[in-house]
Design a protein around this motif. Structure first.
Motif, PDB file in Angstrom:
ATOM      1  N   LEU A 109       0.842  -1.193   0.000  1.00 44.17           N
ATOM      2  CA  LEU A 109       0.000   0.000   0.000  1.00 44.17           C
ATOM      3  C   LEU A 109       0.873   1.238   0.000  1.00 44.17           C
ATOM      4  CD1 LEU A 109      -2.807  -0.596   2.694  1.00 44.17           C
ATOM      5  CD2 LEU A 109      -2.968  -0.891   0.221  1.00 44.17           C
ATOM      6  N   TYR A 110       0.322   2.324  -0.490  1.00 46.34           N
ATOM      7  CA  TYR A 110       1.021   3.600  -0.354  1.00 46.34           C
ATOM      8  C   TYR A 110      -0.003   4.716  -0.150  1.00 46.34           C
ATOM      9  CZ  TYR A 110      -0.062   4.240  -5.376  1.00 46.34           C
ATOM     10  OH  TYR A 110      -0.687   4.357  -6.592  1.00 46.34           O
ATOM     11  N   PRO A 111       0.387   5.778   0.591  1.00 45.72           N
ATOM     12  CA  PRO A 111      -0.531   6.881   0.844  1.00 45.72           C
ATOM     13  C   PRO A 111      -0.713   7.746  -0.401  1.00 45.72           C
ATOM     14  CG  PRO A 111       1.601   7.362   1.812  1.00 45.72           C
ATOM     15  CD  PRO A 111       1.686   5.959   1.282  1.00 45.72           C
ATOM     16  N   CYS A 112      -1.924   8.205  -0.607  1.00 46.97           N
ATOM     17  CA  CYS A 112      -2.229   9.042  -1.763  1.00 46.97           C
ATOM     18  C   CYS A 112      -2.887  10.328  -1.283  1.00 46.97           C
ATOM     19  CB  CYS A 112      -3.160   8.302  -2.721  1.00 46.97           C
ATOM     20  SG  CYS A 112      -3.672   9.294  -4.153  1.00 46.97           S
ATOM     21  N   THR A 113      -2.278  11.471  -1.610  1.00 46.11           N
ATOM     22  CA  THR A 113      -2.804  12.775  -1.201  1.00 46.11           C
ATOM     23  C   THR A 113      -3.470  13.518  -2.351  1.00 46.11           C
ATOM     24  OG1 THR A 113      -0.640  13.781  -1.632  1.00 46.11           O
ATOM     25  CG2 THR A 113      -1.056  13.008   0.617  1.00 46.11           C
TER      26      THR A 113
ATOM     27  N   PRO B 103      -4.414  14.832   5.258  1.00 46.62           N
ATOM     28  CA  PRO B 103      -5.373  13.787   4.879  1.00 46.62           C
ATOM     29  C   PRO B 103      -4.908  13.021   3.647  1.00 46.62           C
ATOM     30  CG  PRO B 103      -6.520  15.823   5.407  1.00 46.62           C
ATOM     31  CD  PRO B 103      -5.052  16.153   5.379  1.00 46.62           C
ATOM     32  N   HIS B 104      -5.086  11.715   3.681  1.00 49.23           N
ATOM     33  CA  HIS B 104      -4.611  10.878   2.570  1.00 49.23           C
ATOM     34  C   HIS B 104      -5.436   9.593   2.508  1.00 49.23           C
ATOM     35  CE1 HIS B 104      -2.495   9.427   6.159  1.00 49.23           C
ATOM     36  NE2 HIS B 104      -2.557   8.219   5.589  1.00 49.23           N
ATOM     37  N   GLY B 105      -5.473   9.031   1.328  1.00 53.36           N
ATOM     38  CA  GLY B 105      -6.050   7.713   1.161  1.00 53.36           C
ATOM     39  C   GLY B 105      -4.945   6.675   1.116  1.00 53.36           C
ATOM     40  N   LEU B 106      -5.340   5.401   1.030  1.00 50.01           N
ATOM     41  CA  LEU B 106      -4.376   4.316   0.895  1.00 50.01           C
ATOM     42  C   LEU B 106      -4.709   3.537  -0.359  1.00 50.01           C
ATOM     43  CD1 LEU B 106      -4.141   3.022   4.589  1.00 50.01           C
ATOM     44  CD2 LEU B 106      -2.410   4.336   3.333  1.00 50.01           C
TER      45      LEU B 106
ATOM     46  N   LYS C  42      -9.680   9.115   1.625  1.00 48.64           N
ATOM     47  CA  LYS C  42      -9.076  10.256   2.293  1.00 48.64           C
ATOM     48  C   LYS C  42      -9.922  10.757   3.455  1.00 48.64           C
ATOM     49  CE  LYS C  42      -7.091  13.363  -0.348  1.00 48.64           C
ATOM     50  NZ  LYS C  42      -6.856  14.547  -1.210  1.00 48.64           N
ATOM     51  N   ASP C  43     -11.243  10.540   3.371  1.00 39.95           N
ATOM     52  CA  ASP C  43     -12.132  10.956   4.455  1.00 39.95           C
ATOM     53  C   ASP C  43     -12.167   9.962   5.611  1.00 39.95           C
ATOM     54  OD1 ASP C  43     -13.580   8.893   3.359  1.00 39.95           O
ATOM     55  OD2 ASP C  43     -15.241  10.123   2.655  1.00 39.95           O
ATOM     56  N   GLY C  44     -11.332   8.914   5.535  1.00 44.21           N
ATOM     57  CA  GLY C  44     -11.234   7.952   6.617  1.00 44.21           C
ATOM     58  C   GLY C  44     -12.149   6.757   6.492  1.00 44.21           C
ATOM     59  N   LEU C  45     -13.014   6.742   5.485  1.00 46.75           N
ATOM     60  CA  LEU C  45     -13.935   5.627   5.310  1.00 46.75           C
ATOM     61  C   LEU C  45     -13.252   4.489   4.553  1.00 46.75           C
ATOM     62  CD1 LEU C  45     -17.240   7.511   4.353  1.00 46.75           C
ATOM     63  CD2 LEU C  45     -16.536   6.640   6.596  1.00 46.75           C
TER      64      LEU C  45
END
Length: 298
Positions: A102-106, A133-136, A170-173
């Motif tokens: 996985l990697y973080p996506c901003t 804030p970031h997604g994975l 990114k919103d944590g969901l």
């Protein structure tokens, strides 16, 4: 029983999202998975995919379960709610992070506009989790995913045309693909019968299953129900809820949509007898190659 599966045990599921009441298209999908499970002497589970609160309607989950009961579609065991599964999803994410999968996506929506849903890998070199804030995203290799669908036949998808996909937003969901694969494995799902509109989710799920060493379920994607204007019958297109009174005519109509040919006098029977007839006459072969069914012609 119209087709024979090689497995000796069968666990299927119906997994609605509580974004509205069941409409005719979702009834057809639920009925198909129910009939397939019972035709193979298997279990049929119900899972409520309630991981996207902004899209959910208050009371929709209870209404969906009540509707299934009215239509005689009784599930085995207890209902699994994805909103109770955050610990399991976090465990999967942590495992993938440790394995550098996985990697973080901003990336913002503005930056991704116009890409037709295929992520070009802007953040692929990111490895440190940022404070912002970031997604994975799941790192996807450029490979071909192939599988045989029991209704749609041989399928082949190039992962490079699908792109690295989000597992946590990114919103944590939690994202759909993460929750589905985690819960299918947790519940021991062996066979999945669902709408063909989800066919392109299958290669993503197969790839994620492989990364987690999860077994792959057997898939069957039934045609979607369409309106005369060509739109899929869906909550987004304001499809009306199926009636809760006298479920027999709507069930007969759903059986017909699935390619079965119920006798006219079957309408006079109980909903239990109608479903029993459906189990005895079920076959995926009646739908082979079909992607759409026009509701107005049923």
């Amino acid at each position: 029983m119209g087709d024979t599966l090689s497995t000796t045990s069968y666990i299927g599921r119906f997994a609605p999202s509580p974004s509205g009441p069941l409409h005719f298209g979702s009834l057809v999908a639920a009925l198909a998975s129910y009939l397939d499970a019972h035709a193979h002497q298997g279990k049929w589970l119900v899972r409520v995919e309630d991981i996207d609160p902004p899209r959910e309607q208050p009371g929709a989950a209870d209404l969906i379960l009540k509707t299934l009961e009215v239509y005689g579609l009784q599930w085995d065991g207890s209902v699994l709610f994805q909103s109770d599964r955050s610990k399991a999803y976090d465990e999967v994410l942590n495992k993938l992070l440790l394995e550098k999968k996985l990697y973080p996506c901003t990336c913002t929506r503005k930056r991704l506009a116009g890409l037709n849903g295929v992520y070009p890998g802007y953040c692929r070199k990111n490895r440190n989790i940022p404070k912002q804030p970031h997604g994975l995203r799941l790192l996807c290799n450029d490979q071909i995913i192939q599988f045989r669908d029991r209704i749609q036949g041989e399928q082949s998808f190039d992962l490079s045309t699908l792109g690295d996909f989000i597992l946590k937003r990114k919103d944590g969901l939690y994202a759909y693909q993460l929750a589905v694969c985690t819960d299918d494995h947790f519940q021991g799902i062996t066979h999945i019968v669902r709408g063909v509109d989800l066919l392109d989710s299958t290669p993503r799920q197969i790839y994620l299953q492989s990364q987690l060493d999860f077994p792959h379920p057997v898939y069957a994607h039934v045609p979607v129900i369409t309106q005369r204007n060509g739109n899929k019958l869906s909550k987004q297109n304001h499809a009306p809820a199926i009636p809760l009174e006298n479920p027999r005519p709507t069930t007969i109509k759903a059986l017909t949509a699935l390619g079965l040919q119920p006798e006219p006098d079957l309408m006079m029977n109980s909903i239990e007898d109608i479903l029993s007839w459906g189990v005895q006459n079920w076959s995926t072969r009646t739908m082979v190659g079909k992607r759409e069914i026009l509701q107005d012609t049923l």
